[in-house]
Design an enzyme around this catalytic site. Sequence first.
Site, PDB file in Angstrom:
ATOM      1  N   GLU A 159       0.822  -1.212   0.000  1.00 47.53           N
ATOM      2  CA  GLU A 159       0.000   0.000   0.000  1.00 47.53           C
ATOM      3  C   GLU A 159       0.855   1.259   0.000  1.00 47.53           C
ATOM      4  O   GLU A 159       0.527   2.242  -0.654  1.00 47.53           O
ATOM      5  CB  GLU A 159      -0.949   0.000   1.209  1.00 47.53           C
ATOM      6  CG  GLU A 159      -2.075  -1.015   1.094  1.00 47.53           C
ATOM      7  CD  GLU A 159      -2.998  -0.736  -0.095  1.00 47.53           C
ATOM      8  OE1 GLU A 159      -3.096   0.411  -0.531  1.00 47.53           O
ATOM      9  OE2 GLU A 159      -3.599  -1.707  -0.592  1.00 47.53           O
TER      10      GLU A 159
ATOM     11  N   TYR B 292      -5.911   6.588   4.605  1.00 45.36           N
ATOM     12  CA  TYR B 292      -6.097   5.688   3.461  1.00 45.36           C
ATOM     13  C   TYR B 292      -5.364   4.360   3.692  1.00 45.36           C
ATOM     14  O   TYR B 292      -5.955   3.270   3.589  1.00 45.36           O
ATOM     15  CB  TYR B 292      -5.589   6.360   2.173  1.00 45.36           C
ATOM     16  CG  TYR B 292      -5.526   5.413   1.016  1.00 45.36           C
ATOM     17  CD1 TYR B 292      -6.633   5.222   0.197  1.00 45.36           C
ATOM     18  CD2 TYR B 292      -4.377   4.655   0.770  1.00 45.36           C
ATOM     19  CE1 TYR B 292      -6.595   4.322  -0.851  1.00 45.36           C
ATOM     20  CE2 TYR B 292      -4.326   3.752  -0.269  1.00 45.36           C
ATOM     21  CZ  TYR B 292      -5.438   3.593  -1.076  1.00 45.36           C
ATOM     22  OH  TYR B 292      -5.403   2.683  -2.097  1.00 45.36           O
TER      23      TYR B 292
ATOM     24  N   ASP C 117      -9.945   5.926  -2.812  1.00 50.50           N
ATOM     25  CA  ASP C 117      -8.920   6.488  -3.692  1.00 50.50           C
ATOM     26  C   ASP C 117      -9.600   7.031  -4.953  1.00 50.50           C
ATOM     27  O   ASP C 117     -10.837   7.076  -5.036  1.00 50.50           O
ATOM     28  CB  ASP C 117      -7.835   5.449  -4.016  1.00 50.50           C
ATOM     29  CG  ASP C 117      -8.346   4.348  -4.934  1.00 50.50           C
ATOM     30  OD1 ASP C 117      -9.563   4.292  -5.210  1.00 50.50           O
ATOM     31  OD2 ASP C 117      -7.512   3.535  -5.387  1.00 50.50           O
TER      32      ASP C 117
END
Length: 348
Positions: free
Chosen positions: A36, A119, A137
């Site tokens: 990520e 996020y 996103d």
Amino acid sequence: MLGRGWVEALLDWYRRNKRRLPWRDTEDPYHVLVSEVMLQQTRVETVIPYFRRFLATFPTVADLAAAPESEVVRLWTGLGYYARARRLWAAARRIVEQHGGVIPSNYELLSKLPGVGTYTAAAVASIAFAAPRPVVDGNVKRVYSRLLALDRALTASAWDRLAASAFVVPAAYRRPGDFNQALMELGAVICRRERPACRDCPLQEWCRAFKRGIQVELPVREAAPRLHRIEWHVFAVVRDGRFLMRARSDSRLLAGLWEFPAVERTGGGSAPKEAVHPTTLPFELEIETRLGEFRHAITTRRIHAHVFRASLPGPTPAGWSWVDPWKSDLPRPSWVEKVRLLVEPNPG
Ligand code: SF4
């Protein structure tokens, strides 16, 4: 939000069509965290070899924490946004020091780790720990904008609320990691910005934009980030075939990477918060010739660089060294290669 069946249709499509990626089919939180962080602002195809090399070198979070920072940055060379590498390394050290080497499963604790914002925390919590946290996103925003025919840009908190509302559907609540990844995957390969493949879309029957034929008009554009035009003067200072360079340590941006001396001037508009180079050098140089110029972009900076060959009349300044800038294992920003083309127009 959209009526019955859309979550199940999406999950079924994802199970049958998801791309095989090295960080898929794992719930190892360390693997998910590394992937990520690497995927932030970087394309999937670019990340794959870096991800493999990174995990081969640092198989566990403890291995990463024990490594020198410079080694972590070196492995990141070419991936860009180098602050991510330093923050990931800092996060690994924090995980070892404060969490016994175990990546926390709790979203709030995750989001307090260096470089792990909301996020990334939501992605790790949902994929590795099955926490029903929405990941929002650009792909997810585009899919929801079209599914719901949203005619206005939403704030970050409104996006979070909207995306979180999907978890009232039991199928999404039970498999939050798959659900989040399925939405992102659909946005990446089917509900593309240009020419969405609506004929192949598992959500077509629920899609309000498709029914109205307005899908390519959505999402409504958010305000573009302000660009900063910047001039650099970069100095290729040579002595006995080596160049004057230093590893940056004064700033989070590009820190740990080896650079030539350079000064920065901002053009019109307000300056970015963090200058990449100082506006003056703390030592004297004698300019010999102008070698040329190049253009480069770093986040919102649009850089026009002028490169000069120069000599250093005085002693080597503290913190600077004479090095071979083209050594393959030297961590360096990608713009150093652009200087090389001016210093050595026909290398090799
Ligand atoms: Fe996107 Fe088309 Fe699917 Fe709607 S039908 S979600 S616009 S790909």
